[in-house]
Design an enzyme around this catalytic site. Structure first.
Site, PDB file in Angstrom:
ATOM      1  N   HIS A  63       0.837  -1.210   0.000  1.00  0.00           N
ATOM      2  CA  HIS A  63       0.000   0.000   0.000  1.00  0.00           C
ATOM      3  C   HIS A  63       0.871   1.260   0.000  1.00  0.00           C
ATOM      4  CE1 HIS A  63      -2.800  -2.848   2.273  1.00  0.00           C
ATOM      5  NE2 HIS A  63      -3.538  -2.483   1.255  1.00  0.00           N
ATOM      6  N   ASP A 107      -3.260  -7.788  -7.353  1.00  0.00           N
ATOM      7  CA  ASP A 107      -4.642  -8.158  -7.681  1.00  0.00           C
ATOM      8  C   ASP A 107      -4.834  -7.952  -9.185  1.00  0.00           C
ATOM      9  OD1 ASP A 107      -5.932  -8.532  -4.870  1.00  0.00           O
ATOM     10  OD2 ASP A 107      -4.723  -6.733  -4.723  1.00  0.00           O
TER      11      ASP A 107
HETATM   12  P1  AMP Z   1      -6.378  -3.829  -0.525  1.00  0.00           P
HETATM   13  O1  AMP Z   1      -6.282  -2.946   0.668  1.00  0.00           O
HETATM   14  O2  AMP Z   1      -5.914  -5.217  -0.292  1.00  0.00           O
HETATM   15  O3  AMP Z   1      -7.711  -3.729  -1.224  1.00  0.00           O
HETATM   16  O4  AMP Z   1      -5.324  -3.265  -1.563  1.00  0.00           O
HETATM   17  C1  AMP Z   1      -5.338  -1.905  -1.953  1.00  0.00           C
HETATM   18  C2  AMP Z   1      -4.464  -1.751  -3.166  1.00  0.00           C
HETATM   19  O5  AMP Z   1      -3.140  -2.155  -2.838  1.00  0.00           O
HETATM   20  C3  AMP Z   1      -4.910  -2.626  -4.339  1.00  0.00           C
HETATM   21  O6  AMP Z   1      -4.758  -1.905  -5.549  1.00  0.00           O
HETATM   22  C4  AMP Z   1      -3.956  -3.777  -4.274  1.00  0.00           C
HETATM   23  O7  AMP Z   1      -3.731  -4.405  -5.525  1.00  0.00           O
HETATM   24  C5  AMP Z   1      -2.690  -3.095  -3.783  1.00  0.00           C
HETATM   25  N1  AMP Z   1      -1.796  -4.072  -3.152  1.00  0.00           N
HETATM   26  C6  AMP Z   1      -2.108  -4.963  -2.184  1.00  0.00           C
HETATM   27  N2  AMP Z   1      -1.037  -5.725  -1.892  1.00  0.00           N
HETATM   28  C7  AMP Z   1      -0.026  -5.305  -2.709  1.00  0.00           C
HETATM   29  C8  AMP Z   1       1.331  -5.705  -2.905  1.00  0.00           C
HETATM   30  N3  AMP Z   1       1.887  -6.690  -2.198  1.00  0.00           N
HETATM   31  N4  AMP Z   1       2.059  -5.051  -3.832  1.00  0.00           N
HETATM   32  C9  AMP Z   1       1.513  -4.051  -4.571  1.00  0.00           C
HETATM   33  N5  AMP Z   1       0.243  -3.620  -4.432  1.00  0.00           N
HETATM   34  C10 AMP Z   1      -0.524  -4.239  -3.518  1.00  0.00           C
END
Ligand code: AMP
Length: 286
Positions: free
Chosen positions: A37, A151
């Site tokens: 994030h 994702d």
């Molecule tokens: P989330 O809070 O899991 O919905 O993720 C928020 C954003 O962060 C989404 O666009 C995810 O694809 C991105 N994200 C989550 N984990 C990672 C990671 N390990 N590397 C890069 N982006 C990430």
């Protein structure tokens, strides 16, 4: 950094920044921040004069109520981390602000929402994602919105909906951030017990094995996947899916002749993990 709960206040702040000439960047999240994030936020900070991070655990994208109630939440810690990166606004609305009484509309991206995560999590999952992301894009009207390659299917769906619905926001996809042992960072990783945490990098190892096989010239998808399947089997991990698909359409490929998405989902110690890698055909024909 301001913490904002209402769409009205959010819009006022964004309008002020835009009138001052700032480019607006948005990073949508569900909180429980990790370096994945924070990388999105740093990228937004570099490229935009005004950075909005949304923190909203979107109930409509959870097919499993237990998963929703177990989802890690710590707004105070998240706010501290976002402040440290230089975020301007943390938008953390209540569920009723996003879904007021009588809410009845949704966004459905046909086709791309169906395979992989769509099959495992049900048709409502990506409808929930597409709807909330459309709402966030309308609330903020950013110049750029940042998403993670972690994702991959979600990223494709968002690119498609922005194109299909003429939303004037550039979508930027940032590389997956990993732990030193290869495990893709995820908010769910905190739920891995020590044994599961040790086994979890197996997913990334399996993906790397496929990548290596393709780089060495293996163009047959089944044979390339077999290299990863062996690693998973050895660790006793039965994936929900482990597939080579077109990076455009998500249709399964038999031969790896262009950019191909290799995607995996598996439960490790009761925690559902996903990961993926983009592979390109190697130089040696086989
Ligand atoms: P989330 O809070 O899991 O919905 O993720 C928020 C954003 O962060 C989404 O666009 C995810 O694809 C991105 N994200 C989550 N984990 C990672 C990671 N390990 N590397 C890069 N982006 C990430």
């Amino acid at each position: 950094m301001k913490i904002v709960r209402s769409v009205v206040e959010l819009r006022d702040l964004v309008r002020g920044a835009r009138q001052g000439g700032a480019r607006i960047g948005l990073v949508p999240t569900m909180g429980a921040f990790h370096d994945g994030h924070l990388e999105l936020m740093r990228r937004a900070r570099e490229q935009s004069g005004f950075v909005v991070v949304s923190l909203f655990v979107n109930p409509t994208q959870f097919n499993d109520q237990a998963d929703l109630s177990r989802y890690p939440r710590d707004e105070a810690r998240d706010a501290e981390l976002a402040r440290g990166v230089g975020v301007d606004v943390l938008f953390a609305p209540a569920v009723a602000e996003v879904y007021p009484d009588g809410f009845a509309s949704s966004v459905q991206v046909a086709g791309l929402s169906e395979p992989l995560e769509g099959t495992m999590r049900g048709p409502g999952h990506f409808r929930g994602v597409a709807t909330v992301v459309t709402k966030l894009l309308n609330m903020v009207q950013p110049d750029v919105a940042y998403f993670g390659q972690k994702d991959a299917q979600q990223a494709l769906i968002i690119r498609r909906l922005v194109r299909d619905l003429d939303i004037p926001t550039h979508i930027e996809i940032c590389p997956t951030v990993r732990e030193p042992d290869g495990l893709a960072m995820s908010s769910r990783n905190v739920r891995l017990d020590p044994t599961a945490r040790q086994r979890a990098p197996t997913l990334a190892r399996a993906l790397r094995a496929v990548e290596a096989s393709v780089a060495e010239g293996e163009h047959d998808a089944g044979r390339a996947l077999a290299a990863g399947e062996a690693i998973l089997a050895e660790a006793g991990i039965a994936p929900e899916y482990f597939a080579a698909v077109s990076s455009d359409t998500l249709e399964p490929v038999a031969r790896i002749t262009g950019e191909t998405l290799v995607a995996i989902a598996a439960k490790v110690g009761g925690v559902r993990l996903i990961d993926n890698v983009l592979v390109h055909p190697g130089s040696h024909e086989r």
